[in-house]
Design a protein around this motif. Structure first.
Motif, PDB file in Angstrom:
ATOM      1  N   ARG A  54      19.023  -2.917  -0.916  1.00 11.63           N
ATOM      2  CA  ARG A  54      19.561  -4.099  -1.619  1.00 11.63           C
ATOM      3  C   ARG A  54      19.179  -5.391  -0.907  1.00 11.63           C
ATOM      4  NH1 ARG A  54      24.412  -4.916  -3.970  1.00 11.63           N
ATOM      5  NH2 ARG A  54      25.502  -4.807  -1.992  1.00 11.63           N
ATOM      6  N   LEU A  57      15.571  -6.253  -1.716  1.00 16.97           N
ATOM      7  CA  LEU A  57      15.369  -6.708  -3.081  1.00 16.97           C
ATOM      8  C   LEU A  57      16.121  -7.998  -3.388  1.00 16.97           C
ATOM      9  CD1 LEU A  57      15.611  -3.223  -4.755  1.00 16.97           C
ATOM     10  CD2 LEU A  57      13.560  -4.618  -4.486  1.00 16.97           C
ATOM     11  N   GLY A  58      16.760  -8.568  -2.375  1.00 17.14           N
ATOM     12  CA  GLY A  58      17.432  -9.847  -2.591  1.00 17.14           C
ATOM     13  C   GLY A  58      18.780  -9.725  -3.268  1.00 17.14           C
ATOM     14  N   LEU A  59      19.298  -8.510  -3.415  1.00 12.59           N
ATOM     15  CA  LEU A  59      20.611  -8.363  -4.039  1.00 12.59           C
ATOM     16  C   LEU A  59      21.724  -8.581  -3.026  1.00 12.59           C
ATOM     17  CD1 LEU A  59      19.985  -5.241  -6.298  1.00 12.59           C
ATOM     18  CD2 LEU A  59      20.056  -7.637  -6.961  1.00 12.59           C
ATOM     19  N   ALA A  60      21.419  -8.305  -1.758  1.00 12.24           N
ATOM     20  CA  ALA A  60      22.402  -8.541  -0.701  1.00 12.24           C
ATOM     21  C   ALA A  60      21.740  -9.395   0.367  1.00 12.24           C
ATOM     22  CB  ALA A  60      22.879  -7.216  -0.107  1.00 12.24           C
ATOM     23  N   ARG A  61      22.545 -10.208   1.025  1.00 15.20           N
ATOM     24  CA  ARG A  61      22.033 -11.136   2.008  1.00 15.20           C
ATOM     25  C   ARG A  61      22.143 -10.484   3.385  1.00 15.20           C
ATOM     26  NH1 ARG A  61      21.980 -16.961   2.384  1.00 15.20           N
ATOM     27  NH2 ARG A  61      22.143 -16.962   0.139  1.00 15.20           N
ATOM     28  N   VAL A  82       8.145 -10.121  -6.414  1.00 14.34           N
ATOM     29  CA  VAL A  82       9.031  -9.191  -7.112  1.00 14.34           C
ATOM     30  C   VAL A  82       8.332  -8.527  -8.297  1.00 14.34           C
ATOM     31  CG1 VAL A  82      10.109 -10.739  -8.791  1.00 14.34           C
ATOM     32  CG2 VAL A  82      11.448  -8.914  -7.754  1.00 14.34           C
ATOM     33  N   ALA A  87      12.178  -1.047  -8.909  1.00 10.29           N
ATOM     34  CA  ALA A  87      13.223  -0.433  -8.094  1.00 10.29           C
ATOM     35  C   ALA A  87      14.353   0.149  -8.932  1.00 10.29           C
ATOM     36  CB  ALA A  87      13.793  -1.465  -7.125  1.00 10.29           C
ATOM     37  N   VAL A  89      18.143   1.099  -7.911  1.00  8.92           N
ATOM     38  CA  VAL A  89      19.087   1.038  -6.808  1.00  8.92           C
ATOM     39  C   VAL A  89      20.335   1.823  -7.182  1.00  8.92           C
ATOM     40  CG1 VAL A  89      20.360  -0.463  -5.260  1.00  8.92           C
ATOM     41  CG2 VAL A  89      18.206  -1.227  -6.221  1.00  8.92           C
TER      42      VAL A  89
END
Ligand SMILES: Nc1ncnc2c1ncn2[C@@H]1O[C@H](COP(=O)(O)OP(=O)(O)OP(=O)(O)O)[C@@H](O)[C@H]1O
Ligand SMILES: [Mg+2]
Lengths: 323, 332
Positions: A54, A57-61, A82, A87, A89
């Motif tokens: 994540r 993929l930039g979903l979590a920092r 991207v 992906a 997830v």
């Protein structure tokens, strides 16, 4: 040295729990995935695989650390790369009241791809005759297939699959495995997170094993599982057989695990090498069992050692394939 | 960005809850229009005859006749004196007997009244509520189903995603409300003309101005609902928070004894925007407790501009918080 598609250094992710405690899901993880081939991403439940994916993929920092995809720093340059990354997830996530096809259309149109791309993607995962049904009416396996179809909309160079065969039937697992293998052979880099290690061993060329958010081992699968297999042989005259084999260059040891007299353990790549050497000296085997350390064994050793903090103990299991 | 906007428009169209809300936004005003037409329908011949019959029956009642006799005997007490016997009789009948008009009290359609306090206001308020729900449910579903993360895998620029969805909600809610309100007013106008009612000059110009104001309010409601749902990430949470704030806010102010100024309340501001300013008399102010003429210093005004600023500030604040939160927080 081949170019790296995924790189991470010192990657760290902290979560605050409901009670305000700190939970470190990923701690100082280094990751390097070379271009081409299928790369296994393994670890016990809760070891931080999904969290790592994540973050990539930039979903979590990320709390700390650096990441690169195709050499570009992410998440800063994620928009630039991207389009080359597909992906899945964890669980497939789509709108339940839309059809599978509508869900894919929304995604493909958002990147300006033609609608025909959807037909191709749906066909390649075998959903063609169900794509006009509502997503909520799908079985788990069909949902997984739709999620994989979504990754194909971009014609990706890198596929990140987090447990893609979760919920698939044996035929489905094999189909997905063949598809992954085919994509890998076609030059797509695949990062495959899975708990089915036999599966991983079959398709992956390299693997990374993590535990408690830390790197435990990484490298080519052959290197991870170790060198030659061990063969247990039963012979009428153990001493003669042993000297014959040792003079032929094999590593031989008496089997101390309560086997009857005349049982030896021999390290060799193939059982045929052992039989040939012994037959040349006129010694005939009454029994041969091959044991190869498999990924599962290595995985369990590494992760058990990690959780217990104990020492690695050499240990081999019977080779299911009897190769 | 154009592709994203198109996608969001399609997503909006494909979402069942949104379609149902838009349907309600057509059906409810249509019902209100029908009810308004019915409640202001001209008096029919049958009704008039009925009323006359009732009046005649009333007039024949013995107590009416006694009353009439008394009037004719002492006409000055009923203000019916003067003239000959015939004139006195007529004047007494008028003063004492019931009239058919008393039974025909239905007032005709009055477009000015509809605009200032009537059904048009009700329709605008209902539309605003529906558009707020639309903005909320549209994106609440994305969070609920987890498909937001999937969308971000295709377009990771979160500000763009937020804007594309927000602009779509704003355009659709404001545009749709404008169409419905315009249709509502055209309907009222058609009814009024078919009944040969004469409209004061500029009635329809002012009506269509109100349509634009109402549409703007509906767009703000939709955008506000959307922004808050992007912040709270759930339809239920958003509606719960709005309800709680409305309830707790009013209660708290009441308990603390803080005087609630009229301009704090959203419906007053909405009203001010819709009818181009409203006035209140503040009875609590010293020297403002009644009397035939309310002195000017006892009157508070909310102008249409003031109301607009009120909503602009709230919506901008909600949008900024929402956008910042969406840009930073992890997406499940
Ligand atoms: N949003 C979150 N809030 C708090 N803790 C979280 C959150 N997401 C993950 N974690 C914690 O981070 C750790 C790693 O979770 P993660 O999902 O990455 O594991 P995983 O390796 O994917 O496991 P699995 O094999 O079960 O999928 C776990 O301890 C998990 O509880
Ligand atoms: Mg996981």
């Amino acid at each position: 040295m081949s170019e790296l598609v995924i790189e991470a250094e010192g990657l760290r992710k902290e979560f605050r729990t409901r009670r305000g405690e700190l939970r470190v899901a990923v701690q100082g993880l280094d990751l390097a995935v070379p271009a081409g081939g299928v790369h296994g991403f393994l670890g016990p439940n809760g070891s931080g695989k999904t969290t790592t994916i994540r973050m990539l993929l930039g979903l979590a920092r990320a709390t700390a650390g650096t990441m690169r995809l195709f050499g570009q720093p992410v998440p800063r340059r994620l928009p630039a790369v991207v389009g080359r990354v597909g992906a899945v997830v964890e669980m497939p996530k789509f709108s339940p009241n839309l059809t599978g096809r509508q869900n894919l259309l929304l995604l493909s149109r958002s990147i300006g791809a033609p609608d025909t791309r959807v037909d191709a993607a749906v066909e390649s995962v075998g959903l063609t005759d169900r794509d006009r049904d509502r997503y909520k009416s799908y079985s788990l396996g069909m949902k997984q297939r739709l999620a994989i179809a979504a990754t194909l909309l971009k014609d990706p160079e890198l596929l990140i699959l987090d447990e893609p065969t979760n919920g698939l039937d044996p035929a489905g697992i094999r189909e997905i495995r063949d598809m992954i293998r085919g994509l890998g052979a076609a030059g797509v880099t695949v990062l495959l997170s899975s708990h089915i290690l036999a599966e991983v061993q079959q398709v992956c060329s390299s693997a990374t094993i993590i535990g408690n958010g830390r790197l435990l081992a990484s490298g080519r699968v052959e290197d991870l599982v170790g060198g030659d297999a061990v063969h247990r042989i039963s012979v009428p005259d153990a001493a003669a057989a042993r000297s014959t084999l040792e003079s032929a260059g094999f590593v031989v040891a008496p089997d101390s695990s309560g086997q009857p007299e005349g049982t030896l353990l021999v390290e060799a790549e193939r059982p045929a090498e052992v039989t040939r050497a012994l037959a040349g000296a006129g010694i005939w085997l009454s029994e041969l069992t091959s044991m190869r350390p498999d990924l599962e064994t290595v995985f369990l050793q590494l992760t058990a050692a990690d959780t217990l903090g104990g020492h690695l103990t050499a240990h081999t299991g019977p080779d299911g394939g009897r190769s | 960005m154009i592709a994203l906007l198109r996608v969001e428009l399609t997503r909006l169209r494909w979402r069942r809850a949104v379609v149902l809300l838009l349907l309600a936004a057509v059906v409810i005003p249509a019902l209100v229009l029908a009810a308004t037409a019915w409640n202001t329908r001209p008096v029919s011949e049958a009704e008039r005859r009925n009323a006359e019959l009732t009046v005649e029956r009333e007039a024949e009642q013995p107590y009416m006749q006694r009353q009439l006799k008394r009037c004719e005997a002492k006409p000055e007490r009923w203000g019916a004196a003067g003239g000959g016997a015939d004139e006195v009789e007529a004047a007494c009948a008028e003063a004492i007997l019931p009239q058919a008009e008393w039974y025909l009290t239905r007032s005709p359609l009055d477009l000015v009244q509809e605009r200032e306090e009537g059904s048009a206001i009700a329709v605008a308020v209902v539309l605003g509520a529906l558009m707020l729900l639309l903005g909320t449910t549209f994106v609440g579903h994305d969070w609920n189903s987890g498909s937001m993360s999937n969308q971000l895998l295709f377009e990771p620029r979160r500000a763009r995603v937020w804007l594309a969805k927000g602009l779509t909600v704003l355009a659709v809610t404001a545009g749709f409300a404008a169409l419905v309100l315009a249709a509502y007013w055209t309907g009222l106008w058609a009814i009024a003309s078919s009944r040969d009612l004469d409209l004061p000059d500029g009635t329809m110009t002012e009506a269509y101005q109100q349509v634009l104001r109402g549409a703007a309010l509906c767009g703000v409601a939709g955008l506000g609902g959307y922004a808050l749902t992007m912040l709270f990430r759930s339809t239920v949470a958003t509606l719960g928070v709005m309800f709680a704030v409305a309830l707790a806010g009013a209660t708290l102010l009441g308990v603390l004894g803080v005087p609630t100024h009229h301009w704090v309340l959203p419906h007053n501001n909405a009203m001010a925007v819709l009818v181009d300013g409203i006035e209140f008399t503040v009875w609590e102010r010293p020297g403002c407790d009644g009397g035939p003429r309310v002195p000017d210093r006892c009157v508070e005004r909310i102008t249409a501009f003031g109301g607009a600023v009120y909503f602009a500030v709230i919506t901008l604040a909600a949008s900024a918080a929402s956008l910042a939160s969406f840009g930073r927080r992890d997406v499940p």
